[in-house]
Every structure is written in C-alpha cells, then in structure tokens.
Design a protein around this motif. Structure first.
Motif, PDB file in Angstrom:
ATOM      1  N   MET A 255     -26.272  -0.113 -26.750  1.00  0.00           N
ATOM      2  CA  MET A 255     -26.141  -0.307 -28.189  1.00  0.00           C
ATOM      3  C   MET A 255     -24.758  -0.803 -28.579  1.00  0.00           C
ATOM      4  N   TYR A 256     -24.412  -0.410 -29.783  1.00  0.00           N
ATOM      5  CA  TYR A 256     -23.189  -0.906 -30.401  1.00  0.00           C
ATOM      6  C   TYR A 256     -22.237   0.257 -30.599  1.00  0.00           C
TER       7      TYR A 256
ATOM      8  N   ARG B 125     -29.109  -7.766 -28.167  1.00  0.00           N
ATOM      9  CA  ARG B 125     -27.769  -7.756 -28.742  1.00  0.00           C
ATOM     10  C   ARG B 125     -26.700  -8.342 -27.829  1.00  0.00           C
TER      11      ARG B 125
ATOM     12  N   ILE C 270     -30.280   4.624 -38.166  1.00  0.00           N
ATOM     13  CA  ILE C 270     -31.415   4.792 -37.253  1.00  0.00           C
ATOM     14  C   ILE C 270     -30.946   4.327 -35.884  1.00  0.00           C
ATOM     15  N   PRO C 271     -30.737   5.239 -34.996  1.00  0.00           N
ATOM     16  CA  PRO C 271     -30.170   4.840 -33.697  1.00  0.00           C
ATOM     17  C   PRO C 271     -31.255   4.391 -32.730  1.00  0.00           C
ATOM     18  N   GLY C 272     -30.808   3.944 -31.584  1.00  0.00           N
ATOM     19  CA  GLY C 272     -31.716   3.787 -30.463  1.00  0.00           C
ATOM     20  C   GLY C 272     -32.484   2.501 -30.409  1.00  0.00           C
TER      21      GLY C 272
ATOM     22  N   TYR D  65     -33.559   0.108 -32.090  1.00  0.00           N
ATOM     23  CA  TYR D  65     -33.427  -1.162 -32.806  1.00  0.00           C
ATOM     24  C   TYR D  65     -32.296  -2.042 -32.300  1.00  0.00           C
ATOM     25  N   ASP D  66     -31.405  -1.521 -31.441  1.00  0.00           N
ATOM     26  CA  ASP D  66     -30.499  -2.374 -30.673  1.00  0.00           C
ATOM     27  C   ASP D  66     -29.448  -3.050 -31.538  1.00  0.00           C
ATOM     28  N   VAL D  67     -29.550  -2.840 -32.811  1.00  0.00           N
ATOM     29  CA  VAL D  67     -28.672  -3.464 -33.801  1.00  0.00           C
ATOM     30  C   VAL D  67     -28.438  -2.386 -34.861  1.00  0.00           C
TER      31      VAL D  67
END
Lengths: 489, 489
Positions: free
Chosen positions: A287-288, A341, B410-412, B414-416
């Motif tokens: 992730m970010y 990403r 919202i983690p995880g 969605y990568d963004v």
C-alpha cells in the motif's frame, strides 16, 4: 585438463574444465575446489559439475602476472590437478568488479567511480530468444548500467509464460529434481550476463523471489535445497565481474522464510563468493503506508548496501544515519499506467524521484509498466521502452558523471537537497518547489559559474556572469529545476 | 454591575462588567471569578481587568434556559455580586464550539460535522486597518473555515512592521510592563475574532511563537509572565465559541522553553478554559529531512488533536496509530515562490497535498507566499490571495461535505488511499499515479454510480452506466484524478 584460456585479462574469467564421473549424481556427490595462488596469496574457489562428465572451475584474477592453481576433490580424477596461467592487463572498459567505496557510493576495483543507474527486467532471460535480443538492443540504446533480473522464472500478473529451461533439472513426472541442475539453463544465464557485461551493465541477480506462490515451488524449497542451489550459483557465476547478489526481491513477501533463513543464505553468499561482489536484499511495500515497510537489518555485516523499495525518495538521509552504507532505491514505483499502485507513475514523477535520490547522495532504479496488447511490459519481460523517463535519467547520469568524485550531501545552510564539495561544486534540485530566486552564500575569495538546469527539457543554461560571495540567483517559475554551481577560480 | 446582555443565545457571550479599583496594578492584584449555575450544574470562570476601573466576566452558556451567577473576589467591590440571564436558542449558523468527535474528525457541539479547511495569516491583526479589512474581504470570498493567527506580533523575513499595540502595556523606557496588559490590543483581537465568527471561521490562536528572537522578547519571558499572560488570554477569550488554542507555532524552535514548560502551559489552558476548546501545538521542521521533525508528545491528555507541520502528507496513518486523535497538517509548505523551501510549492502541489491528506482521513491547511513588491504576503499579513489552490481547496471541501458523516479511511484492498463507508461510498485519490483502468471489487447485490473527478480542472464526470460486483473502471491518463463511487440501490 583443459584450460579454456592460458592468458586471462585482469578481472576476466579463467576457466579450467576437467573430465570426471558422469554416473550417479555428480552435482551432489562430486565436490571440487581449487586454490589459486599469486605469490604468497591464496584464493580458494569451488568448481561445479556442468553435465556430460564435464567439471569446471572458474576464477577471476585480480592481479596481473602468473597465477598457479591446484585442485582438490575426494574424486581421484578431479584431485591434485595443477597448472598456471598469466593474467594480462584489462581491456578497455574493464574496470573490475564493483565495490562499496564509502557510505555514499560504489567504485570499480580499478578506482573508477560507479554510479548505478539501473533498470528492471525481472524475467527477461525466461522469454524467447527474440525478446531477449530486443531487450539487449533496447539496453544498448539507453544509458542504464545495472539490470535487476531474476534467476528463477516469474509467475505473476502480466507474466505467465513457461520458460524453456529452469535452474533445476525436470523429473519425469514434470516436477523438479532439486538435487540436479540444468546446465543448459545456466549456460543461457551466463551468456546473458556476458552480453550485459559487453554493454557495461552490472547484472543485479535476484537469487530468490516470491512471484511463484508454489506454481513451480522455487519460493518454498527446503533449506538444504536453497543452500545447494546458492552454492551452485556461486560456483558458476562469481567469477563474472559484473555480477551483484540480490538475495531476494520483496523478501518479506516470502512467507515461508524466516529472518534466520536470510541470515544463513547471506552468509553462504558471503563465504562462497571469493570476490565479494555487492550483496543486498530488497524489501516489499504494501500500500501507501510507511508503516508497512519492513527492512531486513542492513546493519548486518554481510549487507554491503541498501537495495530499497520505497516511494518516498526523501528518506535516504534517515537510512544513512542508521546503516552508513550506500543506498540504491531499487524500486520507487514504475513509469506506466497499470492499475496497480506501484506501476503507474508518470515520466515526470519517475524523473523527479531519480533527482530527489541523487541530490540526497543515494541512487534510484528505473522500471517501466505501460499496458501492452501482448503484455510485453519492460519491468517483467524486457522488450521495448515506451516511456519518457529513460532519456531524462541518462541526462542526469551525464551530469553526475561530471561531478567531482568525492561529492557528498551538503546539509544545513542550503535549505534544499544539495550534493557537492564545499567551496567547489554544488548540485541542487528543487523538485516540486519553485523559488523565484535564491540567495546563495558562496565564498568571497573565489569565482563560480552557475547553470540553471531544466531537468525535464534537459537544457542547461549558463549564467552570463560569474558569482562571488553572497549571490542572488534568479530562477525560472517552474517545476523540476536544478542548479549547478562550479568554481572557476 | 452592568450586564451587557440579559438574554444570550446558546454559545453566545454573556458579559458582566463591574466597576472596581483602578489604583495600583489591578491586573495583578485584583483577581475575580464567577460561578455560573444551571440547575445543579456549576461552571467557574475567571474575570479580568479591562482598564479604567472596569472589570469583566465573560461566559458562554451551553444550555438554553435560566443561568444564575455569583462573583467572588478578595476585592470587596467585586465580590458576591449575583444575578441571572436567560439563554435562548442559537441563531442560524451558530453550531457551538468545535469538539473532537472521534479519532478522525471534529464536530460542533450541536453535532454538525466540522471539516477544517484552514488558511494562515500569522500577523494579520498586527497590520493596519486597511489591510485587516482587505484580509476579511478575501476570507469572505474564499471557502476557508479556520485561520491560524498569532496573538503576539511577528518579526521575521518579509514582516518587520511594528504593530500599533501589544498584549502588554509599554513602559516609559519603551520596554514592556509584563505585569500589565493593553486592553486596546485585546479589544482589537476580540473584534477580529468576532469578525471571523461572522464569516464562519474558527480562530486558531497561536499563543506563543519564535518569530521574535528577542526583538520584543515575547519568545523569552519568565515562566511567571508566560503563565499570567495565558491566564489573561483565557479569561478574555475562552467565551468566544470560535476559538482554538494553538500553544505555539514551531514550538521546538523556541529554544528558551523546555518540554516541561509546554506541559505546564498546556495544563493552564486545560484548566482555565471552562469550555474545552481544541488544544494543540505545532512543530517546526528543519530542511527536507524527516529526522528533523520533533513532535510534542500528542498522546498527552491535554492535547485534543494533532496540528502538524510536515511536507509528507502520506504519514497520517502512522501518526493516527500512535496518537488516535484527529490530524490537521497545519503547515505542508505554502503555495508561492519565495526562496525558502517552505514557501514555494505550486498550486498543483498544494492542491495535491490537500487531497492526499483528506483521503487518509486527515486535514490540511493552506498558506500562500508569493513575492510581492510591498511584501504583502498572505501567510504573514493577509491582504489578497493570488494563487490557484484556494478555489480547488473549496471544491474539495464541497465534495467532502457531501460525504457520509461517518466516513473513515478504508485500508487494504483498494491499493490507493480511500475514505468512505464500506458498500456505500468511496472517495479515492490517485495523485501522481495515473492508472489507465482499475478493477474495483463492489458488492454483487447493490448498484453504484461512479464519477471521475479532475481535481485540478474541478470537473466531475459521471459514468453513464451503474456498476455492480467486480467492475472495471476506465480512467483518464492524467495526474490528479479522483474517483467517487456511491451506492444508489
């Protein structure tokens, strides 16, 4: 005994081939090594079985003059064979293997500074011949001097081709015999390492990776198999001067391995590569979220440099304080437009990340991930480059190659990341900042030229007057500007 | 006794003025407080001397109905005065003071969510009337709802004007009498706080700051003086519903103060503000080096939220894990073109930093620093805005105000970075990433609209079909794109 060459240039490969048993499993049962002597110095190196009853020992001499050798093996035919060869001066362009020079940088063994400006084609040797040739042509046409590439094939998004050969021999049931290697695979790999060498490119070999998930199972072999695979790779490849060892890509995504496994594997590389090629290990990121980044402990003595994945290229000063080793951000995201990403930054952003890294005394590595109708995506397969960053990266490389060899990050008063040599040379980069002017405190007793660099348009505009003492420099109102200041008297 | 008002709206200011001694030093020698009672509840608040023999007590009632009060003081004329007033419903636009609602956000006391979209005019009240009026007009014309502003005047680059009045009374030798305040100064400050209140803007009052360096010496007063200054400010201003307390700007640049000083000052604010206005403290940063950032320990119970200076607006998830309090990045650099690194990011970058903060469940604050022939620079002096980010920030604010009140990061999967409510609402921002398409895992049993937001051009393009289940969304090949997905059935 057959000496492939009786004369070998310095940092070239001397190879001795021997005939021996071809029954049973010579990979496992017929160990072989040799001691190479130069005056009072002795270097030991392992040989390897190359199939068809042929055994080989490779050696990279680092001094000119006569080297003597003698083999030893529990196999009588391979034991006690001795001889000598002459090491001659290196040919043009051969500067020897790359070493860590100080906490900022690398140099070849002959002292030539090596600034890594790498790119990434993880699985290129596993593609067909045509694609491999295209990849080499693209590399020849661009300025990259290091290539991140995997030994094991890759099974991942946009990359599901089965390769023609594998490091291990196949069993009849289509599985792999982890006690036997495939000499044809290694011959291919070696040819490609030498192709890269001819292009002046370091082969940053990734020894393990997670992009398998049990498909072939190379990511989840027993420790004993991992160890013997590593020993075989080291015996075959260590003598190539342009090899780097990357223990793993995204090591932390290989859930089957524990930190102690990486320690053990690192030590095998450290002990069985007689030449001390650069050694590192590359982390993943999720992730970010900065908190998701788990570095292997780069302070451990067998790690020569940092091979980081991170999108935040302003962090090298922090890492340097902790590890005191050169930093290569081997993945900072890729120029492209994939949905993931990590695979969709612009050429502007990729170029910016290179500059931000360089002016902090670190290095960055390129990769490209544009969608392609046949999924020929550079980062995985090589082939062609479509992006706009490689040209800008080569421009930056040319600027860095003109910098004084001993440049360092200059902290403090300059308020902007700067490398240079105090009172002599300064290279500053403004990135997303665009000051309309800058006050620069230069010494009163010297004279300096100043150049405004447009890092995107790749132009260098020299001021028509020189600077002395505290100077005001007008700057263009635009993104991605750099300034170079050099003492002229 | 004079009650300025016998009826006061909820969260308005009830003010009681009393005549008392004007000899000696009433600021120091004539303490005064009052107890305000509503049914069985009692709230105590301090009064203050306002010069000319006048003493005042201000109170902000938070319940409608009759409030009774009684003063107490060692000064007989000020002691034992009692009375009552009626608290009426709040007028339109009065939602009460801002409180921390949960670890992500703020709400007014009436429950209305407050999303801070602030800007910065540190010294605006210290400029001439004309400039102050111009500042108010500019604020009225833009969408900002919080203003960072200093109580003490500022002596710093691009800002060396002497103000017409100071919090402390002047001595004859031109120094300051730290035992006496200047009611005229505070009347000006209060008028401006009320002007902001009328515009719906929270006054984020900076109580100490380092931009003095001994010029007036307000950055290096004795602890006793600091404490009595704070108590006076709290007695005068706490009853204004739109006040926030920022203990300091760049507290760590005030080398005369130790961590224990900040603890002590924080506790004074906590104890002497009866209404619990938001309390925080703002750090400095040096250079471009993450390691240079020293946060005050926001876990301490008297800190209500984070008021951060940081250029890396991707860090809120890390800070939230540590502190579990709402995060406002009150300085992320300023849109402008000053030579200093903190004052020269582009409007694109400022807008990007706002979006990056918002989609991580945090907030960001604006400031502007364009060079100006008369050094009328918004960040210090107010006046006019010249930049292109305020309009884009207002656009983002309007989008956020339409989001469901309980949105969270919202983690995880969605990568963004994404905020929203699972299966209902998603707001994603791509920043420097530009995927050509995205696969979005939406539920099968619901239907969603999708909108592509160009955050720079401020356009919202709705897809002509709805989405259901795993959906592929084509995206434009450009920087600064956001996506909003909302359930319709």
């Amino acid at each position: 005994m057959n000496m492939v060459n009786e004369q070998v240039e310095q940092w070239g490969v001397f190879e001795l081939s021997l005939e021996g048993p071809d029954q049973g499993n010579p990979y496992r049962d017929c160990p072989l090594q040799a001691a190479f002597r130069f005056g009072g110095r002795e270097v030991k190196t392992a040989g390897f079985y190359d199939g068809g009853g042929t055994y080989r020992i490779r050696f990279m001499p680092d001094r000119q003059g006569e080297w003597r050798f003698e083999t030893s093996s529990p196999v009588p035919e391979l034991d006690g064979i001795s001889g000598s060869f002459v090491c001659t001066p290196p040919s043009a362009g051969n500067h020897g293997p790359v070493r860590v020079m100080d906490e900022y940088r690398f140099a070849h063994e002959d002292g030539t500074v090596f600034h890594p400006f790498g790119t990434t084609c993880y699985a290129w040797i596993h593609l067909n011949q045509g694609m491999q040739e295209k990849t080499l042509q693209t590399l020849a046409d661009n300025g990259f001097n290091k290539l991140r590439m995997c030994v094991f094939p890759k099974h991942y998004a946009f990359n599901s081709e089965e390769p023609d050969s594998f490091p291990f021999a196949r069993r009849e049931d289509d599985g792999f015999d982890h006690t036997r290697f495939d000499p044809a695979f290694f011959a291919k790999l070696e040819r490609r390492i030498l192709d890269l060498q001819k292009l002046g490119i370091e082969a940053d070999l990734i020894l393990f990776h997670p992009y398998d998930k049990g498909h072939w199972g190379f990511d989840r072999m027993d420790a004993e198999v991992d160890d013997s695979y590593l020993s075989y790779v080291l015996a075959r490849l260590s003598a190539f001067r342009n090899v780097w060892w990357s223990l793993a890509n995204e090591y932390d995504f290989m859930e089957e391995k524990k930190p102690a496994d990486w320690d053990r594997l690192f030590r095998i590389v450290q002990e069985e590569d007689p030449y001390g090629h650069p050694r590192s290990i590359h982390n993943g990121t999720r992730m970010y979220d900065h908190g998701s980044v788990r570095f292997y402990d780069h302070a451990k003595p067998w790690v020569t440099h940092l091979s980081v994945q991170h999108w935040d290229v302003t962090l090298p000063p922090i890492w340097r304080r902790e590890y005191h080793k050169p930093i290569v951000i081997d993945e900072c995201c890729y120029e492209g437009n994939l949905p993931q990403r990590w695979g969709n930054i612009t050429a502007e952003e990729m170029t910016r990340r290179f500059w931000e890294s360089i002016v902090r005394g670190a290095y960055c590595t390129h990769g490209e991930t544009y969608t392609h109708p046949d999924n020929e995506i550079w980062w995985a397969k090589g082939g062609r480059l479509y992006g706009q960053s490689p040209e800008r990266i080569a421009f930056l490389k040319s600027i860095l190659e003109e910098a004084p060899a001993g440049y360092k990050p200059i902290p403090g008063i300059y308020d902007v990341p700067t490398i240079g040599v105090e009172d002599e040379y300064y290279l500053q980069y403004f990135g997303v900042h665009r000051p309309s002017y800058r006050e620069i405190p230069l010494p009163e007793d010297a004279e300096f030229t100043a150049e405004i660099i447009d890092t995107w348009e790749m132009t260098i505009t020299k001021l028509d007057h020189t600077l002395r003492g505290r100077s005001r420099l007008q700057l263009p109102d635009q993104l991605y500007t750099a300034v170079r200041i050099q003492r002229v008297r």
